[in-house]
Design an enzyme around this catalytic site. Structure first.
Site, mmCIF file in Angstrom:
data_model
loop_
_atom_site.group_PDB
_atom_site.id
_atom_site.type_symbol
_atom_site.label_atom_id
_atom_site.label_comp_id
_atom_site.label_asym_id
_atom_site.label_seq_id
_atom_site.Cartn_x
_atom_site.Cartn_y
_atom_site.Cartn_z
ATOM 1 N N GLU A 273 -0.049 -3.592 3.356
ATOM 2 C CA GLU A 273 -0.652 -2.288 3.318
ATOM 3 C C GLU A 273 -1.382 -2.172 1.914
ATOM 4 O O GLU A 273 -1.045 -1.061 1.256
ATOM 5 C CB GLU A 273 0.344 -1.042 3.482
ATOM 6 C CG GLU A 273 1.211 -1.042 4.698
ATOM 7 C CD GLU A 273 2.439 -0.260 4.449
ATOM 8 O OE1 GLU A 273 2.600 0.297 3.523
ATOM 9 O OE2 GLU A 273 3.282 -0.537 5.612
ATOM 10 N N GLY A 275 -3.603 -0.754 -0.955
ATOM 11 C CA GLY A 275 -4.539 0.253 -1.159
ATOM 12 C C GLY A 275 -5.650 0.094 -2.666
ATOM 13 O O GLY A 275 -6.755 -0.532 -2.496
ATOM 14 N N CYS A 338 -8.922 23.800 -19.863
ATOM 15 C CA CYS A 338 -8.331 24.337 -20.671
ATOM 16 C C CYS A 338 -6.964 23.868 -20.912
ATOM 17 O O CYS A 338 -6.177 24.511 -20.774
ATOM 18 C CB CYS A 338 -8.233 25.836 -20.759
ATOM 19 S SG CYS A 338 -9.771 26.379 -20.481
#
Ligand code: LLP
Length: 411
Positions: A273, A275, A338
């Site tokens: 799997e 990614g 900010c």
């Protein structure tokens, strides 16, 4: 290897000058190289020698449908963790028999959707989840395919937030509990045991953790042989690390070679799997300098676009889109949000002033997917480069997309 490189001091993605992409679609923007995605998928797919393999790209890393389509056409299946990711994978035209559903918190609705679409497997992570799945499948008069996720109790030696294979983590069940769940499966008329699975963490730079987990899986398989329980596949998850700061990485073929050695002689299919190792280096984020202020370059991308530096103190290389010979040390690339934690890179050697373009590298995994609208900033567009062409695969959000779902605007 990726396809971002300089031609006469101009940064290109494949045969496209990134300056032209910025001119057309503005900044900040995520750019993906199709050739890099395909190359990385093939690096996995072509490495299976003695075992029948299936590569299920982990959709959470980069979930744009155009990317999923590219990977599907390269032969990948998908690892999903939500109904939303199932929706995306199906829209991309995925073969449901190449979809596995991971994750600790599957809802009833998500189980129904997975069963209705005949996915390859639910990777089950607890006894309660197994009971729920059995009940949901029984109500639907269907049989749900199940792989049990065991937790090998190994420390993958990565960032605290991305370790998943220790006893103390919320993922999977102990080997002992896995045996119980396997027995429960064989007693349920609405469940069919098809596999065993684990995933020990992400951005892993050493083979040892993978090998320790695989050896434990093998022991369990041998025990199951004695009980006459046969599985279709063993799914070893994802987790292979990539090069962010020039580190040496393990290549997919080395990982697969090592699994094939451990599982030599077994008939189960090997599922992986990955990614990050497929998509991270296939993506960059373009950003433009708004202001230079002391040692800060204040750019138009921020932590809402790329969260990894703020969340994990992750390092991403920054390359100028037009190379210069000057470099000032100790420059920080910061965004307009900010928060003091809003930075993309700290203390790096670059030269820049208002209007200059930069490419933040290795953002094709856990980049756009972790972006948000914090500070009411519309999300950046995603663009695919294919040879000498580039096209929009997700539009830039605008102010109306920010408020589109809000209600009660009347007095
Ligand atoms: N399979 C499972 C069950 C997973 O939980 C994951 C990632 C993968 C596969 C894919 O792992 P990869 O090959 O990409 O390492 N946001 C973090 C990474 C979180 C990974 C979560 N699980 C980051 O930006 O570093």
């Amino acid at each position: 290897m990726d396809h971002f490189h300089y031609k006469e001091d101009e940064l290109y993605a494949e045969d496209v000058a990134l300056k032209n992409v910025a001119d057309k679609y503005g900044t900040p923007a995520f750019i993906y190289s199709k050739a890099t995605l395909e190359r990385h998928a093939q690096a996995y797919i072509n490495s299976f020698k003695s075992m029948d393999g299936l590569v299920c790209f982990s959709v959470k890393a980069l979930s744009n449908i155009a990317v999923l389509k590219t990977l599907k056409n390269s032969g990948c299946g998908f690892d999903i963790v939500s109904g939303g990711e199932l929706h995306r994978a199906l829209l991309a035209g995925a073969d449901p028999k190449k979809i596995i559903f991971s994750g600790v918190g599957k809802s009833k609705g998500e189980m129904v959707a997975g069963i209705e679409n005949n996915i390859l497997s639910f990777n089950v992570e607890s006894e309660h989840e197994l009971s729920r799945l059995s009940m949901v499948a029984a109500e639907m008069k269907k049989i749900a395919p199940v792989a049990i996720r065991f937790n090998p109790n190994v420390d993958a030696g990565v960032h605290e937030f991305t370790k998943t294979g220790r006893k103390s983590d919320k993922f999977g069940v102990s080997i002992e509990a896995a045996k119980d769940l396997i027995k429960k499966c064989s007693k349920s008329a609405s469940l069919k045991l098809v596999g065993l699975t684990c995933h020990i963490g992400s951005q892993i730079m050493e083979l040892k953790g993978f090998e320790d987990a695989a050896k434990q899986a093998l022991e369990l398989l041998i025990e199951l042989d004695r009980l006459n329980i046969n599985l279709d596949f063993i799914d070893m998850g994802g987790g292979l690390g990539v090069n962010y700061v020039g580190e040496e990485t393990i290549q997919p073929f080395e990982l697969i070679e090592s699994y094939e050695k451990i599982f030599a002689g077994r008939n189960e299919r090997l599922i992986l799997e990955p990614g990050r190792s497929i998509s991270a280096n296939a993506g960059i984020m373009l950003t433009r300098v708004e202001y230079k202020k002391n040692d800060f370059l204040i750019v138009d991308a921020a932590m809402n676009d790329l969260l990894r530096p703020a969340l994990y103190q992750a390092h991403h290389d920054v390359w100028p889109v037009r190379k210069t010979n000057n470099a000032t040390s100790n420059v920080s690339l910061v965004g307009p949000i900010c928060e003091t934690g809003d930075f993309l890179a700290k203390n790096i050697n670059i030269e820049g002033s208002e209007g200059d373009l930069f490419a933040v590298r290795t953002v094709g995994a856990y980049g756009f997917v972790m972006s948000s609208n914090y500070n009411s900033r519309p999300r950046a567009p995603e663009i695919m480069v294919d040879n000498d062409k580039f096209y929009l695969i997700r539009k830039r959000e605008d102010y109306s997309s920010l408020t589109a779902l809000e209600e009660g605007l009347d007095d």
